[in-house]
Design a protein around this motif. Sequence first.
Motif, PDB file in Angstrom:
ATOM      1  N   MET A  53      -0.018   0.389 -11.646  1.00  0.00           N
ATOM      2  CA  MET A  53      -0.658   1.046 -11.974  1.00  0.00           C
ATOM      3  C   MET A  53       0.341   2.548 -12.130  1.00  0.00           C
ATOM      4  SD  MET A  53      -3.170  -0.708 -11.995  1.00  0.00           S
ATOM      5  CE  MET A  53      -1.835  -1.797 -13.244  1.00  0.00           C
ATOM      6  N   LEU A  54       1.219   2.303 -11.693  1.00  0.00           N
ATOM      7  CA  LEU A  54       1.949   4.268 -10.929  1.00  0.00           C
ATOM      8  C   LEU A  54       2.589   4.190 -12.359  1.00  0.00           C
ATOM      9  CD1 LEU A  54       3.685   3.748  -7.661  1.00  0.00           C
ATOM     10  CD2 LEU A  54       2.343   5.560  -8.206  1.00  0.00           C
ATOM     11  N   GLU A  55       3.056   2.918 -13.085  1.00  0.00           N
ATOM     12  CA  GLU A  55       3.392   3.629 -14.646  1.00  0.00           C
ATOM     13  C   GLU A  55       2.608   3.862 -15.476  1.00  0.00           C
ATOM     14  OE1 GLU A  55       5.724   3.740 -18.269  1.00  0.00           O
ATOM     15  OE2 GLU A  55       6.538   3.546 -15.195  1.00  0.00           O
ATOM     16  N   GLU A  56       1.015   2.973 -14.971  1.00  0.00           N
ATOM     17  CA  GLU A  56       0.343   3.417 -17.040  1.00  0.00           C
ATOM     18  C   GLU A  56      -0.202   4.648 -16.057  1.00  0.00           C
ATOM     19  OE1 GLU A  56      -2.933   0.320 -15.837  1.00  0.00           O
ATOM     20  OE2 GLU A  56      -2.067  -1.114 -17.015  1.00  0.00           O
ATOM     21  N   LEU A  57      -0.633   5.722 -14.966  1.00  0.00           N
ATOM     22  CA  LEU A  57      -1.016   6.773 -14.944  1.00  0.00           C
ATOM     23  C   LEU A  57       0.309   8.328 -15.026  1.00  0.00           C
ATOM     24  CD1 LEU A  57      -1.886   6.011 -10.793  1.00  0.00           C
ATOM     25  CD2 LEU A  57      -3.225   7.607 -12.779  1.00  0.00           C
ATOM     26  N   PRO A 101      -7.947 -13.400  -8.794  1.00  0.00           N
ATOM     27  CA  PRO A 101      -8.160 -12.360  -8.258  1.00  0.00           C
ATOM     28  C   PRO A 101      -6.879 -11.984  -8.464  1.00  0.00           C
ATOM     29  CG  PRO A 101      -9.417 -13.042  -7.211  1.00  0.00           C
ATOM     30  CD  PRO A 101      -8.419 -14.492  -7.511  1.00  0.00           C
ATOM     31  N   ALA A 102      -7.050  -9.944  -9.508  1.00  0.00           N
ATOM     32  CA  ALA A 102      -5.887  -9.541  -9.433  1.00  0.00           C
ATOM     33  C   ALA A 102      -5.758  -9.406  -8.225  1.00  0.00           C
ATOM     34  CB  ALA A 102      -5.455  -8.582 -10.247  1.00  0.00           C
ATOM     35  N   GLN A 103      -4.590  -8.845  -7.515  1.00  0.00           N
ATOM     36  CA  GLN A 103      -3.807  -8.590  -6.179  1.00  0.00           C
ATOM     37  C   GLN A 103      -2.650  -7.332  -6.202  1.00  0.00           C
ATOM     38  OE1 GLN A 103      -4.892 -10.091  -3.320  1.00  0.00           O
ATOM     39  NE2 GLN A 103      -6.030 -11.365  -4.832  1.00  0.00           N
ATOM     40  N   LEU A 104      -2.821  -6.345  -5.652  1.00  0.00           N
ATOM     41  CA  LEU A 104      -2.157  -5.159  -5.501  1.00  0.00           C
ATOM     42  C   LEU A 104      -0.778  -5.112  -4.607  1.00  0.00           C
ATOM     43  CD1 LEU A 104      -2.104  -2.194  -6.731  1.00  0.00           C
ATOM     44  CD2 LEU A 104      -3.382  -1.735  -4.438  1.00  0.00           C
ATOM     45  N   ASN A 105      -0.743  -6.616  -5.362  1.00  0.00           N
ATOM     46  CA  ASN A 105       1.285  -6.928  -4.923  1.00  0.00           C
ATOM     47  C   ASN A 105       2.029  -5.676  -5.403  1.00  0.00           C
ATOM     48  OD1 ASN A 105       1.189  -7.261  -7.117  1.00  0.00           O
ATOM     49  ND2 ASN A 105       1.228  -9.599  -6.784  1.00  0.00           N
ATOM     50  N   GLU A 106       3.544  -5.719  -5.148  1.00  0.00           N
ATOM     51  CA  GLU A 106       4.399  -4.584  -5.444  1.00  0.00           C
ATOM     52  C   GLU A 106       4.473  -4.488  -6.974  1.00  0.00           C
ATOM     53  OE1 GLU A 106       6.064  -2.263  -4.234  1.00  0.00           O
ATOM     54  OE2 GLU A 106       4.870  -2.771  -2.546  1.00  0.00           O
ATOM     55  N   ALA A 125      -2.643   5.293  -6.560  1.00  0.00           N
ATOM     56  CA  ALA A 125      -1.881   4.064  -6.687  1.00  0.00           C
ATOM     57  C   ALA A 125      -3.445   2.972  -6.558  1.00  0.00           C
ATOM     58  CB  ALA A 125      -0.798   3.317  -6.894  1.00  0.00           C
ATOM     59  N   GLU A 126      -4.233   2.337  -5.435  1.00  0.00           N
ATOM     60  CA  GLU A 126      -5.269   1.437  -5.243  1.00  0.00           C
ATOM     61  C   GLU A 126      -6.173   2.079  -5.865  1.00  0.00           C
ATOM     62  OE1 GLU A 126      -7.418  -0.523  -1.377  1.00  0.00           O
ATOM     63  OE2 GLU A 126      -5.228   1.830  -1.172  1.00  0.00           O
ATOM     64  N   VAL A 127      -6.511   3.973  -6.019  1.00  0.00           N
ATOM     65  CA  VAL A 127      -8.520   3.816  -6.730  1.00  0.00           C
ATOM     66  C   VAL A 127      -8.264   3.388  -8.015  1.00  0.00           C
ATOM     67  CG1 VAL A 127      -9.713   6.151  -7.572  1.00  0.00           C
ATOM     68  CG2 VAL A 127      -8.161   5.503  -5.353  1.00  0.00           C
ATOM     69  N   HIS A 128      -6.691   3.700  -8.956  1.00  0.00           N
ATOM     70  CA  HIS A 128      -6.319   3.227 -10.645  1.00  0.00           C
ATOM     71  C   HIS A 128      -6.524   2.121 -10.428  1.00  0.00           C
ATOM     72  CE1 HIS A 128      -4.916   3.371 -14.428  1.00  0.00           C
ATOM     73  NE2 HIS A 128      -4.399   2.869 -14.399  1.00  0.00           N
ATOM     74  N   PHE A 129      -5.896   1.185  -9.358  1.00  0.00           N
ATOM     75  CA  PHE A 129      -6.303  -0.258  -9.607  1.00  0.00           C
ATOM     76  C   PHE A 129      -7.320  -0.563  -9.342  1.00  0.00           C
ATOM     77  CE2 PHE A 129      -6.270  -4.052  -6.645  1.00  0.00           C
ATOM     78  CZ  PHE A 129      -5.594  -4.730  -7.579  1.00  0.00           C
ATOM     79  N   LEU A 130      -8.439  -0.556  -8.500  1.00  0.00           N
ATOM     80  CA  LEU A 130      -9.784  -0.815  -8.588  1.00  0.00           C
ATOM     81  C   LEU A 130     -10.301  -0.502  -9.615  1.00  0.00           C
ATOM     82  CD1 LEU A 130     -10.364   0.676  -4.505  1.00  0.00           C
ATOM     83  CD2 LEU A 130     -10.077  -1.992  -5.254  1.00  0.00           C
ATOM     84  N   GLU A 182       6.321   8.078  -7.925  1.00  0.00           N
ATOM     85  CA  GLU A 182       6.068   6.904  -6.277  1.00  0.00           C
ATOM     86  C   GLU A 182       4.995   8.874  -5.937  1.00  0.00           C
ATOM     87  OE1 GLU A 182       4.381   5.312  -3.311  1.00  0.00           O
ATOM     88  OE2 GLU A 182       5.411   3.933  -5.191  1.00  0.00           O
ATOM     89  N   GLN A 183       5.800   9.068  -5.459  1.00  0.00           N
ATOM     90  CA  GLN A 183       5.610  10.982  -5.130  1.00  0.00           C
ATOM     91  C   GLN A 183       4.292  11.012  -5.617  1.00  0.00           C
ATOM     92  OE1 GLN A 183       8.105  13.742  -3.192  1.00  0.00           O
ATOM     93  NE2 GLN A 183       9.780  12.112  -3.269  1.00  0.00           N
ATOM     94  N   ARG A 184       3.696  11.355  -7.294  1.00  0.00           N
ATOM     95  CA  ARG A 184       2.971  12.479  -7.742  1.00  0.00           C
ATOM     96  C   ARG A 184       1.560  11.212  -7.396  1.00  0.00           C
ATOM     97  NH1 ARG A 184      -0.915  14.148  -9.754  1.00  0.00           N
ATOM     98  NH2 ARG A 184      -0.938  15.292 -11.313  1.00  0.00           N
ATOM     99  N   TRP A 185       1.789  10.333  -7.872  1.00  0.00           N
ATOM    100  CA  TRP A 185       0.354   9.281  -8.346  1.00  0.00           C
ATOM    101  C   TRP A 185       0.466   8.236  -7.306  1.00  0.00           C
ATOM    102  CZ3 TRP A 185       3.315  10.269 -12.547  1.00  0.00           C
ATOM    103  CH2 TRP A 185       2.523  11.152 -13.345  1.00  0.00           C
TER     104      TRP A 185
END
Length: 263
Positions: free
Chosen positions: A231-235, A220-225, A116-121, A109-112
């Motif tokens: 996304m955080l796990e992928e990063l 469409p994919a939504q940036l929900n929890e 997360a939103e940029v990676h999601f897009l 959470e603190q590192r990325w």
Amino acid sequence: MPEPLSGLPEKPEIEIAAGRPWLSVNELNRLIRQQGLSLAVAQAWVLDELVQAIALPSEEEKPLIRAFLEREGVKDDAGVAAWLERKRLSFDDLRIFATNQRRLQLFREQRWGEEAEVHFLARKPELDQVVYSLLRLADEGTASEMHHRIQDGEADFADLAPHHSSGQERHTRGLIGPVPLAAAHPALVSRLRIGRPGKMWPPFQVGDTWLVVRFEQLLPAQLNEPTRARMLEELFQKWYGERVQSLMAGEPLPPIPSLDTSP
């Protein structure tokens, strides 16, 4: 967290059971090499380095330890001592077992968190899901006939798929999905990506098969929890994999980013 040990004495002793010498470092090195455990050891070391670097306040650690012990069926202090003895662990081992997932969560959470939103897009085209109707047919003539019958309202995919289609859609009355858009064949993706509900394409060939396709629905994919956590796990996994590979290559590792774990 210190760097991996170097300049070891000639016969240091490795323990599996606490206080019971078992192997020398040379023997352990041989075992790691010959049993193909180098990657697993490097992965474990990087995770340990990370977990040890993330401090948790005691008021957060205690309920996590209590919950962990409850899941293990341990209900009192006497049970804790017995559990540690049975598992051949120290209390510090228990503390790490109980809190490592929370520590990793804080790090992600603190590192990325802000990325997360940029990676999601960037990933969204691969995360969007679609529903479509499909017939897979052996030849162009049959595909054209089925296409015309559907277009003219004489039949629908649900009528034709069980008797004529050659894929799994024959068991779902021609319906595919919801499935990730990117999971389909590129020739199909290029059409579905610009399709609208009800759009049906002329028959087209993919390999040895002719397809008749109608677009039904875009989800469409939504940036929900859950998606944000993914996304955080992928990063994290990208960073983790690169750090493990650097360690295995003998390269110097950059310091773990400092985290603010204060409330």
